[in-house]
Design an enzyme around this catalytic site. Structure first.
Site, PDB file in Angstrom:
ATOM      1  N   GLY A   1     108.389  48.569  36.996  1.00  0.00           N
ATOM      2  CA  GLY A   1     108.698  49.437  35.764  1.00  0.00           C
ATOM      3  C   GLY A   1     110.372  50.007  35.952  1.00  0.00           C
ATOM      4  O   GLY A   1     110.959  49.649  36.898  1.00  0.00           O
TER       5      GLY A   1
ATOM      6  N   PHE B   1     102.237  45.954  32.413  1.00  0.00           N
ATOM      7  CA  PHE B   1     101.933  46.547  30.981  1.00  0.00           C
ATOM      8  C   PHE B   1     103.059  46.609  30.415  1.00  0.00           C
ATOM      9  O   PHE B   1     103.546  46.533  29.112  1.00  0.00           O
ATOM     10  CB  PHE B   1     100.740  47.510  31.076  1.00  0.00           C
ATOM     11  CG  PHE B   1     100.650  48.183  29.849  1.00  0.00           C
ATOM     12  CD1 PHE B   1     100.279  47.385  28.617  1.00  0.00           C
ATOM     13  CD2 PHE B   1     100.720  49.529  29.822  1.00  0.00           C
ATOM     14  CE1 PHE B   1     100.115  48.057  27.526  1.00  0.00           C
ATOM     15  CE2 PHE B   1     100.397  50.139  28.667  1.00  0.00           C
ATOM     16  CZ  PHE B   1     100.084  49.440  27.208  1.00  0.00           C
ATOM     17  N   THR B   2     104.120  47.706  31.148  1.00  0.00           N
ATOM     18  CA  THR B   2     105.341  47.989  30.385  1.00  0.00           C
ATOM     19  C   THR B   2     106.384  47.551  31.371  1.00  0.00           C
ATOM     20  O   THR B   2     107.738  47.807  31.036  1.00  0.00           O
ATOM     21  CB  THR B   2     105.285  49.631  30.294  1.00  0.00           C
ATOM     22  OG1 THR B   2     104.894  50.138  31.614  1.00  0.00           O
ATOM     23  CG2 THR B   2     104.556  50.239  29.306  1.00  0.00           C
ATOM     24  N   GLY B   3     106.081  47.149  32.697  1.00  0.00           N
ATOM     25  CA  GLY B   3     107.204  46.521  33.600  1.00  0.00           C
ATOM     26  C   GLY B   3     107.494  45.291  33.248  1.00  0.00           C
ATOM     27  O   GLY B   3     106.882  44.403  32.391  1.00  0.00           O
TER      28      GLY B   3
ATOM     29  N   VAL C   1      95.994  48.438  39.185  1.00  0.00           N
ATOM     30  CA  VAL C   1      95.537  49.596  39.961  1.00  0.00           C
ATOM     31  C   VAL C   1      94.266  50.084  39.999  1.00  0.00           C
ATOM     32  O   VAL C   1      93.757  50.915  40.756  1.00  0.00           O
ATOM     33  CB  VAL C   1      96.443  50.578  40.288  1.00  0.00           C
ATOM     34  CG1 VAL C   1      97.912  50.196  40.846  1.00  0.00           C
ATOM     35  CG2 VAL C   1      96.752  51.315  38.830  1.00  0.00           C
TER      36      VAL C   1
ATOM     37  N   LEU D   1     103.179  54.929  41.409  1.00  0.00           N
ATOM     38  CA  LEU D   1     104.150  54.997  40.140  1.00  0.00           C
ATOM     39  C   LEU D   1     103.457  54.570  38.958  1.00  0.00           C
ATOM     40  O   LEU D   1     103.834  54.433  37.816  1.00  0.00           O
ATOM     41  CB  LEU D   1     105.541  54.578  40.272  1.00  0.00           C
ATOM     42  CG  LEU D   1     106.582  55.730  40.656  1.00  0.00           C
ATOM     43  CD1 LEU D   1     106.333  55.917  42.130  1.00  0.00           C
ATOM     44  CD2 LEU D   1     107.995  54.717  40.565  1.00  0.00           C
TER      45      LEU D   1
ATOM     46  N   LYS E   1      92.144  55.706  33.020  1.00  0.00           N
ATOM     47  CA  LYS E   1      91.731  54.779  34.139  1.00  0.00           C
ATOM     48  C   LYS E   1      92.768  54.499  35.098  1.00  0.00           C
ATOM     49  O   LYS E   1      92.424  54.596  36.416  1.00  0.00           O
ATOM     50  CB  LYS E   1      91.050  53.537  33.703  1.00  0.00           C
ATOM     51  CG  LYS E   1      89.773  53.681  33.067  1.00  0.00           C
ATOM     52  CD  LYS E   1      89.158  51.961  32.869  1.00  0.00           C
ATOM     53  CE  LYS E   1      88.022  52.155  31.853  1.00  0.00           C
ATOM     54  NZ  LYS E   1      87.544  50.698  31.577  1.00  0.00           N
TER      55      LYS E   1
ATOM     56  N   ASN F   1      92.367  54.797  44.340  1.00  0.00           N
ATOM     57  CA  ASN F   1      92.536  53.512  44.965  1.00  0.00           C
ATOM     58  C   ASN F   1      93.685  53.797  46.048  1.00  0.00           C
ATOM     59  O   ASN F   1      93.836  53.335  47.370  1.00  0.00           O
ATOM     60  CB  ASN F   1      92.613  52.501  44.179  1.00  0.00           C
ATOM     61  CG  ASN F   1      91.366  51.809  43.574  1.00  0.00           C
ATOM     62  OD1 ASN F   1      90.293  51.969  44.129  1.00  0.00           O
ATOM     63  ND2 ASN F   1      91.643  51.408  42.318  1.00  0.00           N
TER      64      ASN F   1
ATOM     65  N   TYR G   1      97.153  61.033  28.940  1.00  0.00           N
ATOM     66  CA  TYR G   1      98.302  61.056  29.779  1.00  0.00           C
ATOM     67  C   TYR G   1      98.389  62.516  30.581  1.00  0.00           C
ATOM     68  O   TYR G   1      98.172  62.435  31.890  1.00  0.00           O
ATOM     69  CB  TYR G   1      99.604  60.887  29.168  1.00  0.00           C
ATOM     70  CG  TYR G   1     100.819  60.813  29.905  1.00  0.00           C
ATOM     71  CD1 TYR G   1     101.089  59.720  30.669  1.00  0.00           C
ATOM     72  CD2 TYR G   1     101.808  61.777  29.969  1.00  0.00           C
ATOM     73  CE1 TYR G   1     102.151  59.506  31.697  1.00  0.00           C
ATOM     74  CE2 TYR G   1     102.963  61.595  30.927  1.00  0.00           C
ATOM     75  CZ  TYR G   1     102.998  60.555  31.830  1.00  0.00           C
ATOM     76  OH  TYR G   1     104.313  60.281  32.652  1.00  0.00           O
TER      77      TYR G   1
HETATM   78  P1  NAD Z   1     107.389  52.436  33.182  1.00  0.00           P
HETATM   79  O1  NAD Z   1     106.212  52.218  31.942  1.00  0.00           O
HETATM   80  O2  NAD Z   1     108.768  51.796  32.965  1.00  0.00           O
HETATM   81  O3  NAD Z   1     106.665  52.064  34.717  1.00  0.00           O
HETATM   82  C1  NAD Z   1     105.234  52.206  34.864  1.00  0.00           C
HETATM   83  C2  NAD Z   1     105.287  50.717  35.602  1.00  0.00           C
HETATM   84  O4  NAD Z   1     103.647  50.799  35.875  1.00  0.00           O
HETATM   85  C3  NAD Z   1     105.230  49.652  34.785  1.00  0.00           C
HETATM   86  O5  NAD Z   1     105.829  48.449  35.405  1.00  0.00           O
HETATM   87  C4  NAD Z   1     103.783  48.921  34.349  1.00  0.00           C
HETATM   88  O6  NAD Z   1     103.752  47.869  34.144  1.00  0.00           O
HETATM   89  C5  NAD Z   1     103.234  49.516  35.458  1.00  0.00           C
HETATM   90  N1  NAD Z   1     101.556  49.572  35.332  1.00  0.00           N
HETATM   91  C6  NAD Z   1     101.005  50.421  34.283  1.00  0.00           C
HETATM   92  N2  NAD Z   1      99.649  50.480  34.375  1.00  0.00           N
HETATM   93  C7  NAD Z   1      99.282  49.687  35.572  1.00  0.00           C
HETATM   94  C8  NAD Z   1      98.156  49.447  36.177  1.00  0.00           C
HETATM   95  N3  NAD Z   1      97.001  49.781  35.576  1.00  0.00           N
HETATM   96  N4  NAD Z   1      98.334  48.581  37.259  1.00  0.00           N
HETATM   97  C9  NAD Z   1      99.309  48.297  37.756  1.00  0.00           C
HETATM   98  N5  NAD Z   1     100.642  48.450  37.348  1.00  0.00           N
HETATM   99  C10 NAD Z   1     100.755  49.245  36.240  1.00  0.00           C
HETATM  100  O7  NAD Z   1     107.444  54.005  33.342  1.00  0.00           O
HETATM  101  P2  NAD Z   1     108.515  54.859  34.241  1.00  0.00           P
HETATM  102  O8  NAD Z   1     109.253  55.758  33.520  1.00  0.00           O
HETATM  103  O9  NAD Z   1     109.119  53.750  35.397  1.00  0.00           O
HETATM  104  O10 NAD Z   1     107.279  55.720  34.997  1.00  0.00           O
HETATM  105  C11 NAD Z   1     106.907  55.614  36.199  1.00  0.00           C
HETATM  106  C12 NAD Z   1     105.998  56.685  36.835  1.00  0.00           C
HETATM  107  O11 NAD Z   1     106.750  57.886  36.758  1.00  0.00           O
HETATM  108  C13 NAD Z   1     104.697  56.924  35.903  1.00  0.00           C
HETATM  109  O12 NAD Z   1     103.785  57.167  36.722  1.00  0.00           O
HETATM  110  C14 NAD Z   1     105.067  58.064  34.756  1.00  0.00           C
HETATM  111  O13 NAD Z   1     103.877  58.717  34.547  1.00  0.00           O
HETATM  112  C15 NAD Z   1     106.019  58.891  35.800  1.00  0.00           C
HETATM  113  N6  NAD Z   1     106.771  59.714  35.057  1.00  0.00           N
HETATM  114  C16 NAD Z   1     107.752  59.400  34.718  1.00  0.00           C
HETATM  115  C17 NAD Z   1     108.722  59.967  33.906  1.00  0.00           C
HETATM  116  C18 NAD Z   1     109.964  59.549  33.539  1.00  0.00           C
HETATM  117  O14 NAD Z   1     110.773  60.410  32.573  1.00  0.00           O
HETATM  118  N7  NAD Z   1     110.646  58.246  33.472  1.00  0.00           N
HETATM  119  C19 NAD Z   1     108.543  61.619  33.724  1.00  0.00           C
HETATM  120  C20 NAD Z   1     107.243  61.959  34.359  1.00  0.00           C
HETATM  121  C21 NAD Z   1     106.461  61.034  35.017  1.00  0.00           C
END
Ligand code: NAD
Ligand code: UDP
Length: 308
Positions: free
Chosen positions: A10, A34-36, A57, A71, A89, A97, A143
């Site tokens: 991600g 999913f979003t990566g 995960v 993350l 979930k 996990n 969330y």
């Molecule tokens: P992002 O959506 O780019 O990255 C999330 C990654 O997690 C993606 O690669 C996605 O494919 C993967 N993912 C999602 N569900 C999954 C699953 N069930 N199993 C395995 N992989 C899974 O978002 P980001 O901005 O990089 O955020 C990363 C983390 O930081 C998240 O946990 C988010 O809640 C937290 N966060 C980010 C921000 C921000 O401003 N960027 C703020 C608060 C919290």
């Protein structure tokens, strides 16, 4: 060290993988995409110290590692609301996990929590001691409450099983490797401006957010993970506070072009204000952001120009 990064493909995860490899560690990245995106880590695939595993995960996993950064979770409202049950979930099962693995292999484990645990905050700016103002049954709850439960699980594994934890509460962070269709405000505004489309402000644009550039955040992650004074939770973010109208105007000024600002309905439960109190991070990590909004936006605009 050998370090596991969940959600490593991600936006934040891939920037973290780069940093950990540069620091000389071995990195295992797990992601369900999913979003990566593979393109976020394509440059790492030939690196002998990097391993990519496609895995969700919510299903258990086992790796012999020294540290775990958790993350994995969609972070953008349209993406986490797309399948709200799956988001809960991912937060809850993903935390269990990671914590189960950390307990078993005695790894230190880091949870990417969020300023969303403060909900629509009645205390401003938000210190870590504030318990928040969160709607448990709204469209953002999957969330916000998912992340709150993951913090609870981290604290309970720490108290009950002596697991070595760290919790960070991340405030809005932006930068290269955000997905052009991510849906969050910084990427939306930049992509709209670059394409000459209307800039969509939700509501009256007077709601505020505080925007942290990704490199500053990742520095804070590594400092929090590798000190022993506190387990957190600790706020990390940039205390500079801007309205969405100010962000739209600044983006337009920096990108140029002919986009118009248009107003769209405000989604339910959209927080009215948000700014981190980073006293704790300043004191313990000697950390504070170094990249201010205009400079960070310029770097992010340069990235999106290569993407669209
Ligand atoms: P992002 O959506 O780019 O990255 C999330 C990654 O997690 C993606 O690669 C996605 O494919 C993967 N993912 C999602 N569900 C999954 C699953 N069930 N199993 C395995 N992989 C899974 O978002 P980001 O901005 O990089 O955020 C990363 C983390 O930081 C998240 O946990 C988010 O809640 C937290 N966060 C980010 C921000 C921000 O401003 N960027 C703020 C608060 C919290
Ligand atoms: N927002 C906006 N236009 C957009 C996307 C978001 O005005 O195209 C607003 C959104 O309503 C919120 C703020 O920008 O008030 C930040 O939204 P984002 O989804 O980036 O993060 P979060 O609300 O989770 O802090």
């Amino acid at each position: 060290m050998r370090i596991l990064v969940t959600g490593g493909a991600g936006f934040l995860g891939s920037n973290l993988c780069d940093r950990l490899l540069a620091d000389g560690h071995e990195v295992i990245c797990i992601d369900n995409f999913f979003t990566g995106r593979k393109s976020n880590i394509a440059h790492l695939l030939g690196n002998p110290h990097f391993e990519l595993v496609r895995h969700d995960v919510i299903d258990p996993f086992k790796f012999e590692v020294d540290q775990i950064y958790n993350l994995a979770c969609p972070a953008s409202p349209p993406h986490y609301q797309y399948n709200a049950i799956k988001t809960v979930k991912t937060s809850v099962m993903g935390a269990i996990n990671c914590l189960g693995l950390a307990k078993r292999v005695r790894a230190r484990v880091f949870q990417a929590s969020t300023s969303e645990v403060y909900g629509d905050p009645a205390v401003h700016p938000q210190p870590e001691s504030y318990w928040g103002n969160v709607n448990p049954i709204g469209i953002r709850s999957c969330y916000d409450e998912g992340k709150r439960v993951s913090e609870t699980l981290f604290m309970d594994y720490h108290r009950q099983n002596d697991v070595d934890i760290r919790i960070v509460r991340i405030f809005n962070t932006y930068g290269p490797r955000m997905h052009p269709d991510d849906g969050r405000v910084v990427s939306n505004f930049i992509v709209q401006a670059l394409k000459g489309q209307d800039i969509t402000i939700y509501g009256d644009g007077l709601q505020t957010r505080s925007f942290c550039y990704v490199d500053d955040l990742i520095e804070g992650f590594v400092r929090l993970m590798n000190q022993t004074e506190t387990i957190g939770p600790m706020n990390l973010g940039n205390p500079g506070e801007f309205t969405m109208l100010q962000l739209a105007e600044l983006t337009l000024k920096l990108v140029g072009g002919k986009s118009k600002i248009v107003f769209r309905p405000l989604p339910n439960d959209d927080p009215k204000q948000r700014r981190p109190d980073i006293t704790l991070a300043r004191k313990i990590l000697k950390w504070e952001p170094t990249v201010q909004l205009e400079e960070g936006l310029n770097r992010t605009i340069a990235y999106f120009k290569t993407q669209i």
